[in-house]
Write a protein that holds these residues in place. Structure first.
Motif, PDB file in Angstrom:
ATOM      1  N   ALA A   1      39.253  31.387  43.826  1.00  0.00           N
ATOM      2  CA  ALA A   1      40.209  32.404  44.253  1.00  0.00           C
ATOM      3  C   ALA A   1      40.042  33.635  43.378  1.00  0.00           C
ATOM      4  CB  ALA A   1      41.617  31.867  44.112  1.00  0.00           C
ATOM      5  N   ASN A   2      39.949  34.779  44.020  1.00  0.00           N
ATOM      6  CA  ASN A   2      39.699  36.004  43.282  1.00  0.00           C
ATOM      7  C   ASN A   2      40.384  37.137  44.019  1.00  0.00           C
ATOM      8  OD1 ASN A   2      38.708  38.194  42.008  1.00  0.00           O
ATOM      9  ND2 ASN A   2      36.559  37.579  42.127  1.00  0.00           N
ATOM     10  N   LEU A   3      41.207  37.870  43.296  1.00  0.00           N
ATOM     11  CA  LEU A   3      41.960  38.932  43.967  1.00  0.00           C
ATOM     12  C   LEU A   3      41.138  40.202  44.130  1.00  0.00           C
ATOM     13  CD1 LEU A   3      45.544  38.559  42.555  1.00  0.00           C
ATOM     14  CD2 LEU A   3      44.868  38.516  44.927  1.00  0.00           C
ATOM     15  N   LEU A   4      39.893  40.196  43.667  1.00  0.00           N
ATOM     16  CA  LEU A   4      39.107  41.416  43.796  1.00  0.00           C
ATOM     17  C   LEU A   4      38.240  41.420  45.044  1.00  0.00           C
ATOM     18  CD1 LEU A   4      38.018  42.134  40.165  1.00  0.00           C
ATOM     19  CD2 LEU A   4      39.457  43.520  41.609  1.00  0.00           C
ATOM     20  N   SER A   5      38.068  40.264  45.647  1.00  0.00           N
ATOM     21  CA  SER A   5      37.211  40.210  46.824  1.00  0.00           C
ATOM     22  C   SER A   5      38.032  40.527  48.071  1.00  0.00           C
ATOM     23  CB  SER A   5      36.594  38.828  46.947  1.00  0.00           C
ATOM     24  OG  SER A   5      37.618  37.871  46.984  1.00  0.00           O
ATOM     25  N   PRO A   6      37.371  40.969  49.128  1.00  0.00           N
ATOM     26  CA  PRO A   6      38.119  41.309  50.340  1.00  0.00           C
ATOM     27  C   PRO A   6      38.812  40.090  50.927  1.00  0.00           C
ATOM     28  CG  PRO A   6      35.781  41.371  50.734  1.00  0.00           C
ATOM     29  CD  PRO A   6      35.952  41.233  49.264  1.00  0.00           C
TER      30      PRO A   6
ATOM     31  N   THR B   1      43.105  29.199  49.900  1.00  0.00           N
ATOM     32  CA  THR B   1      42.839  30.207  48.886  1.00  0.00           C
ATOM     33  C   THR B   1      43.892  31.301  48.950  1.00  0.00           C
ATOM     34  OG1 THR B   1      40.569  29.776  49.484  1.00  0.00           O
ATOM     35  CG2 THR B   1      40.953  31.464  47.859  1.00  0.00           C
ATOM     36  N   ALA B   2      44.248  31.690  50.154  1.00  0.00           N
ATOM     37  CA  ALA B   2      45.258  32.734  50.308  1.00  0.00           C
ATOM     38  C   ALA B   2      46.556  32.308  49.640  1.00  0.00           C
ATOM     39  CB  ALA B   2      45.500  33.011  51.786  1.00  0.00           C
ATOM     40  N   LEU B   3      46.905  31.042  49.800  1.00  0.00           N
ATOM     41  CA  LEU B   3      48.143  30.552  49.198  1.00  0.00           C
ATOM     42  C   LEU B   3      48.051  30.631  47.677  1.00  0.00           C
ATOM     43  CD1 LEU B   3      50.862  29.316  49.801  1.00  0.00           C
ATOM     44  CD2 LEU B   3      49.827  27.069  49.574  1.00  0.00           C
ATOM     45  N   SER B   4      46.917  30.178  47.149  1.00  0.00           N
ATOM     46  CA  SER B   4      46.819  30.182  45.691  1.00  0.00           C
ATOM     47  C   SER B   4      46.808  31.607  45.169  1.00  0.00           C
ATOM     48  CB  SER B   4      45.585  29.430  45.226  1.00  0.00           C
ATOM     49  OG  SER B   4      44.446  30.205  45.469  1.00  0.00           O
TER      50      SER B   4
ATOM     51  N   GLU C   1      46.529  45.438  46.364  1.00  0.00           N
ATOM     52  CA  GLU C   1      46.382  45.464  47.809  1.00  0.00           C
ATOM     53  C   GLU C   1      46.077  44.068  48.355  1.00  0.00           C
ATOM     54  OE1 GLU C   1      44.153  48.936  49.184  1.00  0.00           O
ATOM     55  OE2 GLU C   1      43.350  47.599  50.686  1.00  0.00           O
ATOM     56  N   ASN C   2      45.184  43.361  47.679  1.00  0.00           N
ATOM     57  CA  ASN C   2      44.847  42.020  48.153  1.00  0.00           C
ATOM     58  C   ASN C   2      46.003  41.061  47.986  1.00  0.00           C
ATOM     59  OD1 ASN C   2      42.354  42.783  48.925  1.00  0.00           O
ATOM     60  ND2 ASN C   2      41.344  42.187  47.040  1.00  0.00           N
ATOM     61  N   LEU C   3      46.753  41.243  46.911  1.00  0.00           N
ATOM     62  CA  LEU C   3      47.945  40.415  46.717  1.00  0.00           C
ATOM     63  C   LEU C   3      48.927  40.655  47.853  1.00  0.00           C
ATOM     64  CD1 LEU C   3      49.590  38.584  44.806  1.00  0.00           C
ATOM     65  CD2 LEU C   3      50.638  40.652  43.954  1.00  0.00           C
ATOM     66  N   PHE C   4      49.055  41.935  48.224  1.00  0.00           N
ATOM     67  CA  PHE C   4      49.958  42.288  49.320  1.00  0.00           C
ATOM     68  C   PHE C   4      49.568  41.558  50.605  1.00  0.00           C
ATOM     69  CE2 PHE C   4      50.378  45.280  52.919  1.00  0.00           C
ATOM     70  CZ  PHE C   4      51.740  45.323  53.007  1.00  0.00           C
ATOM     71  N   LEU C   5      48.274  41.612  50.918  1.00  0.00           N
ATOM     72  CA  LEU C   5      47.817  40.972  52.160  1.00  0.00           C
ATOM     73  C   LEU C   5      47.975  39.459  52.100  1.00  0.00           C
ATOM     74  CD1 LEU C   5      44.652  43.143  52.761  1.00  0.00           C
ATOM     75  CD2 LEU C   5      46.796  43.241  53.995  1.00  0.00           C
ATOM     76  N   SER C   6      47.657  38.864  50.941  1.00  0.00           N
ATOM     77  CA  SER C   6      47.798  37.414  50.815  1.00  0.00           C
ATOM     78  C   SER C   6      49.255  36.996  50.919  1.00  0.00           C
ATOM     79  CB  SER C   6      47.238  36.945  49.477  1.00  0.00           C
ATOM     80  OG  SER C   6      45.884  37.176  49.414  1.00  0.00           O
ATOM     81  N   SER C   7      50.149  37.771  50.298  1.00  0.00           N
ATOM     82  CA  SER C   7      51.570  37.415  50.367  1.00  0.00           C
ATOM     83  C   SER C   7      52.057  37.457  51.799  1.00  0.00           C
ATOM     84  CB  SER C   7      52.412  38.375  49.535  1.00  0.00           C
ATOM     85  OG  SER C   7      51.802  38.684  48.349  1.00  0.00           O
ATOM     86  N   LEU C   8      51.602  38.473  52.537  1.00  0.00           N
ATOM     87  CA  LEU C   8      52.034  38.553  53.936  1.00  0.00           C
ATOM     88  C   LEU C   8      51.515  37.355  54.721  1.00  0.00           C
ATOM     89  CD1 LEU C   8      51.792  42.247  55.062  1.00  0.00           C
ATOM     90  CD2 LEU C   8      53.806  40.887  54.636  1.00  0.00           C
TER      91      LEU C   8
END
Lengths: 258, 321
Positions: free
Chosen positions: B4-9, B17-20, B57-64
């Motif tokens: 899991a990496n918040l820097l990748s698209p 992975t999105a959950l983690s 930004e990626n955190l935002f998308l994953s949280s949604l």
């Protein structure tokens, strides 16, 4: 053979504290200040209108077609080529088809170009004004001081560079005058700024000029888009085309050594 | 994606992975990258880096994605204070947030109207145009989505994302020729994208069943995708599938009559070559499945579903369309 006479000048240690260090500190601080001033002075790049975007990207599409034509099967390449060439020649993608064939207007009368020039003016002013002030300051207070000795010998050609403001003919080149120290710091502080501000700073002029006009080569205001389209259509017409997928299955068999 | 990496698209990460990723929200939201000090000091004491906003930004998308709307709101607010509400990207992110919160078609319609208003003010906002297409898609109006996309592409014909989306929409409508055309545009911009080659091959394969010309085109595109990436599972899968279809057709001499299509796509591949390719694909797939199940390092990055499908293809000759 006698040893060359080593010139010794007894310098007041206060020279270091009251001249060398202030000049250096002031120069570094001006650079940092200029960096932030440039950020504040920057205007956001003006947004292009939709027809302009279309015009530019349609040209890029043609260039893409030309450079990457090999990925297409022959039939679809021919169809695309025919379409692009005729569309380019008709000027279908032009932002303002009416002004086709007319000479370009004078760039001085174009407000967008004026704005770009204003931006450059601002950058130049931010460079010039502090330089003039600091040089005046150094000339007024510190001119004529010899403030340091370089640890290595130099040829006499450097005399004018290192000893400006000190009018002695016989002084060894290794002695540096205050005015010269100013010039040295002016041109040599870029690594220091990189260290403090990051590599993308605008503390000195050189980086700023490079960033002044990105992408001007492709479709700058001085170029006629119609001419660009026509030349691109010619490029497409004479393109030598070969499909990359031709014989791919044999290539793959050879690659894996079957 | 194994780590899991918040820097990748965030578009292609599996749900787990999105959950983690979204569970990292409290940690990231606890520390603000911008300083709370007044202006000149805040410049000196900020811990902001270019990455910090990608992470946000990626955190935002994953949280949604994981339904953590509260964290998404906080992240969005933070980005809005940093970049201003008029920033093109922020407008699009806000749109995504509103879309995610809309439960009924009527609410989505409202968001859609908001996009129309934004576009009337600024017709060059391409990300909002794309959001508009996304809404049309989720409202179940593919024809309108296609029209919206063609308008977008008319104005910005180098937009790979839009071409790929258009190709998918056309394919969902069964308009294979248009879908293939759109995907070829993707290839023109990214000539070395093996996934696009494989997708194009799939489209040819699906478009007309049991036709030598299209099947050999499909075979060639799969070959190209393998040539570009010789560990590409999907390429081998397709290669095996297509060559299995192609072999009986090629060995049947009556169907080998010369036709006009041949000039377009070149002569059909030789029978022996196709046989060799089929063997190659089979052995490669078997190797991939074996290594994946053994959990060897370097082989774990594969999508589990794809490996299962490959195994099914090896075992029973594939899943029927």
């Amino acid at each position: 053979m006698a040893q060359p006479i080593v010139q010794t000048i007894h310098r007041d240690p206060a020279l270091f504290w009251w001249i060398l260090l202030p000049i250096t500190v002031v120069m570094v601080l001006t650079g940092i200040l200029r960096h932030y001033a440039m950020i504040l002075l920057q205007t956001a790049p003006k947004k292009q209108a939709l027809p302009q975007i279309r015009q530019q990207r349609s040209l890029v599409r043609g260039i893409n077609l030309r450079t990457h034509a090999k990925v297409l099967p022959p039939a679809s390449f021919q169809a695309r080529k025919a379409y692009m060439v005729s569309a380019y020649q008709e000027g279908k993608f032009l932002a303002d088809p009416e002004s086709r064939g007319k000479p370009r207007p004078n760039p001085m009368s174009d407000p967008a170009a004026m704005e770009g020039m204003m931006g450059m003016m601002k950058g130049n002013m931010a460079m010039m004004v502090p330089q003039t002030l600091i040089m005046g300051w150094i000339n007024a207070f510190f001119s004529g001081f010899v403030i340091m000795k370089l640890p290595f010998p130099l040829t006499p050609q450097f005399k004018s560079m290192l000893q400006s403001g000190v009018g002695t003919r016989d002084l060894d080149v290794r002695w540096v005058s205050s005015l010269s120290w100013y010039f040295l710091t002016l041109f040599g502080l870029q690594p220091v700024y990189n260290f403090i501000l990051g590599s993308n700073n605008s503390a000195t002029q050189s980086t700023q000029q490079m960033a002044a006009n990105p992408g001007a080569g492709l479709m700058g205001p001085e170029q006629d888009p119609d001419k660009l389209f026509l030349s691109e259509s010619e490029n497409l017409e004479v393109l030598e085309y070969k499909w990359v997928l031709e014989g791919i299955e044999d290539r793959l068999v050879i690659k894996f050594g079957l | 994606m194994s780590h899991a990496n918040l820097l990748s698209p965030p578009s292609s990460i599996p749900p787990k992975t999105a959950l983690s990723l979204s569970q990292k929200a409290p940690l990231i939201l606890a520390a603000s990258p911008t300083s709370s000090l007044p202006w000149p000091l805040s410049l000196l004491f900020s811990r902001e880096s270019p990455e910090s906003w990608t992470i946000h930004e990626n955190l935002f998308l994953s949280s949604l994605r994981t339904g953590d709307d509260k964290s998404a709101r906080l992240t969005l607010d933070r980005m809005t204070t940093r970049f201003g509400a008029d920033n093109e990207r922020i407008i699009a992110l806000r749109g995504i947030y509103e879309e995610a919160l809309a439960n009924t078609p009527a609410e989505l319609e409202k968001v859609f109207q908001g996009y129309e208003k934004i576009l009337r003010e600024d017709p060059t906002n391409l990300s909002i145009r794309k959001r508009r297409v996304a809404i049309l898609k989720s409202l179940g109006r593919p024809a309108d989505a296609i029209t919206a996309l063609t308008v977008l592409l008319e104005n910005s014909p180098t937009d790979v994302e839009a071409w790929a989306e258009l190709s998918e929409l056309y394919a969902s409508q069964g308009l294979w020729a248009q879908a293939i055309y759109s995907l070829e545009e993707v290839l023109l911009v990214m000539p070395n994208a093996w996934s696009a080659h494989a997708q194009l091959a799939t489209l040819y394969y699906l478009s007309t069943p049991s036709n030598i010309t299209t099947l050999s085109l499909s075979l060639r595109y799969f070959c190209r995708s393998i040539e570009l990436n010789d560990t590409y599972l999907r390429g081998y899968y397709g290669l095996k599938l297509v060559s299995q279809k192609l072999l009986p057709l090629l060995s049947d001499s009556t169907s080998l009559k010369r036709n006009n299509d041949e000039e377009e796509a070149g002569p059909p591949p030789k029978l022996a070559t196709v046989k060799k390719l089929e063997e190659l694909a089979t052995s490669k797939l078997a190797e991939i499945v074996r290594q994946y199940n053994a959990g060897k390092t370097g082989w774990t990055g594969l999508d589990e579903a794809e490996v299962i499908a490959a195994k099914a293809l090896l075992d029973h000759g594939g899943i029927e369309r």
